[in-house]
Motif scaffolding. Structure first.
Motif, PDB file in Angstrom:
ATOM      1  N   ASN A 243      -6.885  -3.914   3.532  1.00 26.07           N
ATOM      2  CA  ASN A 243      -5.434  -3.783   3.685  1.00 26.07           C
ATOM      3  C   ASN A 243      -4.959  -2.414   4.153  1.00 26.07           C
ATOM      4  O   ASN A 243      -3.759  -2.126   4.119  1.00 26.07           O
ATOM      5  N   SER A 244      -5.881  -1.553   4.606  1.00 22.71           N
ATOM      6  CA  SER A 244      -5.447  -0.231   5.052  1.00 22.71           C
ATOM      7  C   SER A 244      -6.520   0.427   5.922  1.00 22.71           C
ATOM      8  O   SER A 244      -7.659  -0.037   5.987  1.00 22.71           O
ATOM      9  N   VAL A 245      -6.091   1.505   6.572  1.00 19.84           N
ATOM     10  CA  VAL A 245      -7.014   2.362   7.329  1.00 19.84           C
ATOM     11  C   VAL A 245      -6.934   3.756   6.741  1.00 19.84           C
ATOM     12  O   VAL A 245      -5.849   4.337   6.612  1.00 19.84           O
TER      13      VAL A 245
ATOM     14  N   MET B 158      -2.055   2.100  12.637  1.00 22.66           N
ATOM     15  CA  MET B 158      -2.691   2.512  13.880  1.00 22.66           C
ATOM     16  C   MET B 158      -3.520   1.349  14.428  1.00 22.66           C
ATOM     17  O   MET B 158      -3.699   0.318  13.755  1.00 22.66           O
ATOM     18  N   GLU B 159      -4.011   1.512  15.645  1.00 25.04           N
ATOM     19  CA  GLU B 159      -4.715   0.421  16.313  1.00 25.04           C
ATOM     20  C   GLU B 159      -5.884  -0.130  15.503  1.00 25.04           C
ATOM     21  O   GLU B 159      -6.197  -1.324  15.550  1.00 25.04           O
ATOM     22  N   ALA B 160      -6.524   0.728  14.743  1.00 29.95           N
ATOM     23  CA  ALA B 160      -7.713   0.309  13.987  1.00 29.95           C
ATOM     24  C   ALA B 160      -7.413  -0.799  12.990  1.00 29.95           C
ATOM     25  O   ALA B 160      -8.310  -1.550  12.590  1.00 29.95           O
ATOM     26  N   MET B 161      -6.143  -0.928  12.591  1.00 25.61           N
ATOM     27  CA  MET B 161      -5.796  -1.945  11.597  1.00 25.61           C
ATOM     28  C   MET B 161      -6.072  -3.355  12.126  1.00 25.61           C
ATOM     29  O   MET B 161      -6.260  -4.287  11.350  1.00 25.61           O
ATOM     30  N   GLY B 162      -6.134  -3.488  13.455  1.00 25.27           N
ATOM     31  CA  GLY B 162      -6.418  -4.799  14.034  1.00 25.27           C
ATOM     32  C   GLY B 162      -7.907  -5.088  14.172  1.00 25.27           C
ATOM     33  O   GLY B 162      -8.288  -6.138  14.690  1.00 25.27           O
TER      34      GLY B 162
ATOM     35  N   VAL C 177       0.851  -1.193   0.000  1.00 29.11           N
ATOM     36  CA  VAL C 177       0.000   0.000   0.000  1.00 29.11           C
ATOM     37  C   VAL C 177       0.883   1.239   0.000  1.00 29.11           C
ATOM     38  O   VAL C 177       0.782   2.092  -0.876  1.00 29.11           O
ATOM     39  N   HIS C 178       1.767   1.328   0.995  1.00 31.77           N
ATOM     40  CA  HIS C 178       2.709   2.444   1.050  1.00 31.77           C
ATOM     41  C   HIS C 178       3.708   2.379  -0.116  1.00 31.77           C
ATOM     42  O   HIS C 178       4.087   3.406  -0.671  1.00 31.77           O
ATOM     43  N   ILE C 179       4.150   1.180  -0.432  1.00 31.99           N
ATOM     44  CA  ILE C 179       5.111   0.962  -1.515  1.00 31.99           C
ATOM     45  C   ILE C 179       4.570  -0.140  -2.401  1.00 31.99           C
ATOM     46  O   ILE C 179       4.124  -1.182  -1.907  1.00 31.99           O
ATOM     47  N   ASP C 180       4.618   0.063  -3.720  1.00 38.84           N
ATOM     48  CA  ASP C 180       4.049  -0.963  -4.605  1.00 38.84           C
ATOM     49  C   ASP C 180       4.987  -2.164  -4.722  1.00 38.84           C
ATOM     50  O   ASP C 180       6.154  -2.130  -4.340  1.00 38.84           O
ATOM     51  N   ARG C 181       4.466  -3.248  -5.241  1.00 38.78           N
ATOM     52  CA  ARG C 181       5.181  -4.525  -5.303  1.00 38.78           C
ATOM     53  C   ARG C 181       6.497  -4.408  -6.087  1.00 38.78           C
ATOM     54  O   ARG C 181       7.526  -4.972  -5.694  1.00 38.78           O
TER      55      ARG C 181
ATOM     56  N   ARG D  61      -7.351   9.366   2.423  1.00 41.25           N
ATOM     57  CA  ARG D  61      -5.901   9.269   2.660  1.00 41.25           C
ATOM     58  C   ARG D  61      -5.607   8.259   3.755  1.00 41.25           C
ATOM     59  O   ARG D  61      -6.446   7.997   4.616  1.00 41.25           O
ATOM     60  N   LEU D  62      -4.399   7.684   3.715  1.00 43.99           N
ATOM     61  CA  LEU D  62      -3.995   6.735   4.750  1.00 43.99           C
ATOM     62  C   LEU D  62      -4.002   7.444   6.102  1.00 43.99           C
ATOM     63  O   LEU D  62      -3.480   8.550   6.248  1.00 43.99           O
ATOM     64  N   ALA D  63      -4.614   6.792   7.088  1.00 36.05           N
ATOM     65  CA  ALA D  63      -4.682   7.360   8.429  1.00 36.05           C
ATOM     66  C   ALA D  63      -3.587   6.740   9.293  1.00 36.05           C
ATOM     67  O   ALA D  63      -3.248   5.564   9.153  1.00 36.05           O
ATOM     68  N   GLY D  64      -3.015   7.525  10.180  1.00 34.75           N
ATOM     69  CA  GLY D  64      -1.970   6.982  11.030  1.00 34.75           C
ATOM     70  C   GLY D  64      -1.214   8.090  11.736  1.00 34.75           C
ATOM     71  O   GLY D  64      -1.485   9.254  11.536  1.00 34.75           O
TER      72      GLY D  64
END
Length: 227
Positions: A216-218, A194-198, A169-173, A224-227
């Motif tokens: 695969n993301s929050v 962040m905790e929400a990912m769990g 997600v942050h970096i592509d394959r 936008r990606l949260a964190g």
């Protein structure tokens, strides 16, 4: 930035990847280009599965090829460019870059020039170092020697660990595969989740913010990606 440029040019010259001479030609051309230089050439060599020592020698030599011309001719070229408005603006930008970067070299002289080229930071390298040396009217032979040693140092010092968020997600394959190929065992896996990912997929409030958990993301309300 460098890795993206290298990937672009490797794909651009992809037709030459089927033979050893074609591969060497690719890394030689890349090593002569500003921004990419020796380190970018070595990245391309890893992508092309070339021998490490041979790649270093080729990239080193071709990275240095443009340097004497910069040291000898750049001030004359700038003078000619300034005769036209459009090219003059380009020269002005490059001279501004020199002003911002020249402090270390002015203070420490040829040792400063060596370190400027050797330490791989954004905006440094043989091209910029040669440009600054020429604009400061430094001795050309001594400048070339300092730059040559700096280029060698830049290649030999590239032995650091890298931290990677390996979630595609942050970096592509493609980038992760490139990093794995280059750094091998010198990779540290990290996360900024962040905790929400769990939590299960759904909407939540964390730290006073509305977030959406997907597979695969929050993400926040704007996507936008949260964190």
């Amino acid at each position: 930035m460098t890795e993206k440029l290298v990937n672009f040019f490797v794909k651009l010259f992809g037709g030459n990847k089927n033979n050893e001479i074609g591969k060497i030609a690719i890394i030689a051309i890349l090593s002569m280009l500003p921004i990419i230089e020796l380190r970018g050439g070595l990245i391309a060599a890893a992508l092309l599965n070339l021998d490490g020592l041979l790649s270093f020698i080729v990239c080193y030599i071709f990275n240095l090829l443009p340097i004497p011309f910069i040291l000898l001719l750049i001030r004359w070229i700038f003078k000619q460019f300034k005769k036209t408005k459009r090219l003059g603006k380009i020269v002005d930008k490059m001279e501004d870059k020199v002003e911002k970067k020249k402090g270390q070299i002015e203070k420490y002289g040829y040792w400063g020039l060596f370190l400027f080229v050797a330490i791989p930071l954004p905006g440094t390298g043989a091209w910029t170092g040669a440009l600054i040396a020429a604009m400061l009217d430094m001795d050309k032979k001594k400048s070339f020697l300092a730059i040559a040693l700096g280029v060698a140092g830049a290649g030999l010092m590239d032995n650091n660990y890298v931290e990677v968020i390996c979630d595609f997600v942050h970096i592509d394959r493609e980038c992760i595969e490139l990093i794995a190929k280059l750094k091998k065992e010198k990779i540290i896996l990290v996360t900024d989740a962040m905790e929400a990912m769990g939590c299960e997929i759904g909407n939540y409030i964390f730290c006073g913010k509305n977030v959406v958990v997907n597979e695969n993301s929050v993400r926040d309300d704007t996507g936008r990606l949260a964190g």
